[in-house]
Design a protein around this motif. Structure first.
Motif, PDB file in Angstrom:
ATOM      1  N   LEU A   1       0.855  -1.180   0.000  1.00  0.00           N
ATOM      2  CA  LEU A   1       0.000   0.000   0.000  1.00  0.00           C
ATOM      3  C   LEU A   1       0.897   1.237   0.000  1.00  0.00           C
ATOM      4  N   ILE A   2       0.785   2.044  -1.055  1.00  0.00           N
ATOM      5  CA  ILE A   2       1.674   3.184  -1.235  1.00  0.00           C
ATOM      6  C   ILE A   2       0.872   4.483  -1.173  1.00  0.00           C
ATOM      7  N   PRO A   3       1.283   5.422  -0.295  1.00  0.00           N
ATOM      8  CA  PRO A   3       0.592   6.713  -0.221  1.00  0.00           C
ATOM      9  C   PRO A   3       0.755   7.471  -1.535  1.00  0.00           C
ATOM     10  N   ASP A   4      -0.241   8.235  -1.885  1.00  0.00           N
ATOM     11  CA  ASP A   4      -0.209   8.958  -3.150  1.00  0.00           C
ATOM     12  C   ASP A   4      -0.924  10.287  -2.991  1.00  0.00           C
ATOM     13  N   ARG A   5      -0.412  11.306  -3.646  1.00  0.00           N
ATOM     14  CA  ARG A   5      -1.055  12.611  -3.676  1.00  0.00           C
ATOM     15  C   ARG A   5      -1.935  12.641  -4.924  1.00  0.00           C
ATOM     16  N   ILE A   6      -3.152  13.121  -4.770  1.00  0.00           N
ATOM     17  CA  ILE A   6      -4.130  13.093  -5.856  1.00  0.00           C
ATOM     18  C   ILE A   6      -4.580  14.507  -6.177  1.00  0.00           C
ATOM     19  N   ASN A   7      -4.665  14.809  -7.458  1.00  0.00           N
ATOM     20  CA  ASN A   7      -5.286  16.038  -7.930  1.00  0.00           C
ATOM     21  C   ASN A   7      -6.573  15.647  -8.630  1.00  0.00           C
ATOM     22  N   LEU A   8      -7.660  16.281  -8.255  1.00  0.00           N
ATOM     23  CA  LEU A   8      -8.970  15.979  -8.814  1.00  0.00           C
ATOM     24  C   LEU A   8      -9.393  17.125  -9.723  1.00  0.00           C
ATOM     25  N   LEU A   9      -9.687  16.810 -10.963  1.00  0.00           N
ATOM     26  CA  LEU A   9     -10.159  17.794 -11.924  1.00  0.00           C
ATOM     27  C   LEU A   9     -11.570  17.405 -12.323  1.00  0.00           C
ATOM     28  N   TYR A  10     -12.495  18.343 -12.195  1.00  0.00           N
ATOM     29  CA  TYR A  10     -13.851  18.038 -12.627  1.00  0.00           C
ATOM     30  C   TYR A  10     -14.416  19.174 -13.455  1.00  0.00           C
ATOM     31  N   SER A  11     -15.330  18.790 -14.324  1.00  0.00           N
ATOM     32  CA  SER A  11     -15.918  19.750 -15.244  1.00  0.00           C
ATOM     33  C   SER A  11     -17.278  19.227 -15.676  1.00  0.00           C
ATOM     34  N   ASP A  12     -18.015  20.054 -16.349  1.00  0.00           N
ATOM     35  CA  ASP A  12     -19.267  19.589 -16.918  1.00  0.00           C
ATOM     36  C   ASP A  12     -19.324  19.982 -18.390  1.00  0.00           C
ATOM     37  N   ALA A  13     -20.185  19.318 -19.097  1.00  0.00           N
ATOM     38  CA  ALA A  13     -20.366  19.580 -20.522  1.00  0.00           C
ATOM     39  C   ALA A  13     -21.849  19.433 -20.830  1.00  0.00           C
ATOM     40  N   PRO A  14     -22.353  20.232 -21.750  1.00  0.00           N
ATOM     41  CA  PRO A  14     -23.780  20.191 -22.067  1.00  0.00           C
ATOM     42  C   PRO A  14     -24.127  19.019 -22.994  1.00  0.00           C
ATOM     43  N   LEU A  15     -23.900  17.803 -22.508  1.00  0.00           N
ATOM     44  CA  LEU A  15     -24.168  16.595 -23.286  1.00  0.00           C
ATOM     45  C   LEU A  15     -24.954  15.603 -22.445  1.00  0.00           C
ATOM     46  N   ALA A  16     -25.724  14.788 -23.100  1.00  0.00           N
ATOM     47  CA  ALA A  16     -26.458  13.712 -22.428  1.00  0.00           C
ATOM     48  C   ALA A  16     -25.858  12.381 -22.868  1.00  0.00           C
ATOM     49  N   LEU A  17     -25.512  11.538 -21.914  1.00  0.00           N
ATOM     50  CA  LEU A  17     -24.943  10.234 -22.263  1.00  0.00           C
ATOM     51  C   LEU A  17     -25.893   9.420 -23.129  1.00  0.00           C
ATOM     52  N   SER A  18     -27.189   9.575 -22.895  1.00  0.00           N
ATOM     53  CA  SER A  18     -28.168   8.784 -23.642  1.00  0.00           C
ATOM     54  C   SER A  18     -28.205   9.130 -25.125  1.00  0.00           C
ATOM     55  N   THR A  19     -27.876  10.372 -25.478  1.00  0.00           N
ATOM     56  CA  THR A  19     -27.946  10.775 -26.890  1.00  0.00           C
ATOM     57  C   THR A  19     -26.607  11.165 -27.489  1.00  0.00           C
ATOM     58  N   ASP A  20     -25.622  11.479 -26.649  1.00  0.00           N
ATOM     59  CA  ASP A  20     -24.323  11.947 -27.135  1.00  0.00           C
ATOM     60  C   ASP A  20     -23.182  11.032 -26.721  1.00  0.00           C
ATOM     61  N   PHE A  21     -23.468   9.746 -26.550  1.00  0.00           N
ATOM     62  CA  PHE A  21     -22.463   8.830 -26.034  1.00  0.00           C
ATOM     63  C   PHE A  21     -21.202   8.801 -26.889  1.00  0.00           C
ATOM     64  N   THR A  22     -21.344   8.797 -28.203  1.00  0.00           N
ATOM     65  CA  THR A  22     -20.191   8.745 -29.093  1.00  0.00           C
ATOM     66  C   THR A  22     -19.298   9.968 -28.903  1.00  0.00           C
ATOM     67  N   SER A  23     -19.904  11.147 -28.777  1.00  0.00           N
ATOM     68  CA  SER A  23     -19.132  12.377 -28.560  1.00  0.00           C
ATOM     69  C   SER A  23     -18.437  12.357 -27.205  1.00  0.00           C
ATOM     70  N   VAL A  24     -19.143  11.905 -26.182  1.00  0.00           N
ATOM     71  CA  VAL A  24     -18.558  11.832 -24.838  1.00  0.00           C
ATOM     72  C   VAL A  24     -17.389  10.844 -24.835  1.00  0.00           C
ATOM     73  N   ALA A  25     -17.559   9.689 -25.447  1.00  0.00           N
ATOM     74  CA  ALA A  25     -16.501   8.676 -25.484  1.00  0.00           C
ATOM     75  C   ALA A  25     -15.272   9.204 -26.223  1.00  0.00           C
ATOM     76  N   ALA A  26     -15.472   9.909 -27.321  1.00  0.00           N
ATOM     77  CA  ALA A  26     -14.348  10.485 -28.065  1.00  0.00           C
ATOM     78  C   ALA A  26     -13.627  11.525 -27.218  1.00  0.00           C
ATOM     79  N   TYR A  27     -14.377  12.359 -26.513  1.00  0.00           N
ATOM     80  CA  TYR A  27     -13.799  13.376 -25.642  1.00  0.00           C
ATOM     81  C   TYR A  27     -12.983  12.740 -24.518  1.00  0.00           C
TER      82      TYR A  27
END
Length: 77
Positions: free
Chosen positions: A23-49
């Motif tokens: 078990l090795i300690p690790d420093r984590i940086n969390l990056l989060y964002s949002d995008a105006p896409l719906a997984l149900s209709t824009d899955f291909t675009s989300v997957a490419a991104y």
């Protein structure tokens, strides 16, 4: 793709299990964002991104693994 307001939280503490089982300690940086896409209709675009994002992260960081998680959230302003 345009994201709205990415945020980074630096210096979180975590750990990971090495290939040898240590078990090795690790420093984590969390990056989060949002995008105006719906997984149900824009899955291909989300997957490419996500593929492009992962490639850029792996190129720009000296990490052996980068985790990218996608979740659909509905919010109303």
């Amino acid at each position: 793709m345009r994201s709205a307001g990415p945020t980074i939280v630096r210096g979180l503490h975590g750990s990971y299990l090495s290939a040898s089982g240590e078990l090795i300690p690790d420093r984590i940086n969390l990056l989060y964002s949002d995008a105006p896409l719906a997984l149900s209709t824009d899955f291909t675009s989300v997957a490419a991104y996500v593929r492009e994002l992962r490639h850029a992260a792996m190129e720009g960081l000296s990490e052996e693994t980068v985790l990218i998680s996608v979740e659909q959230v509905y919010h109303e302003v």
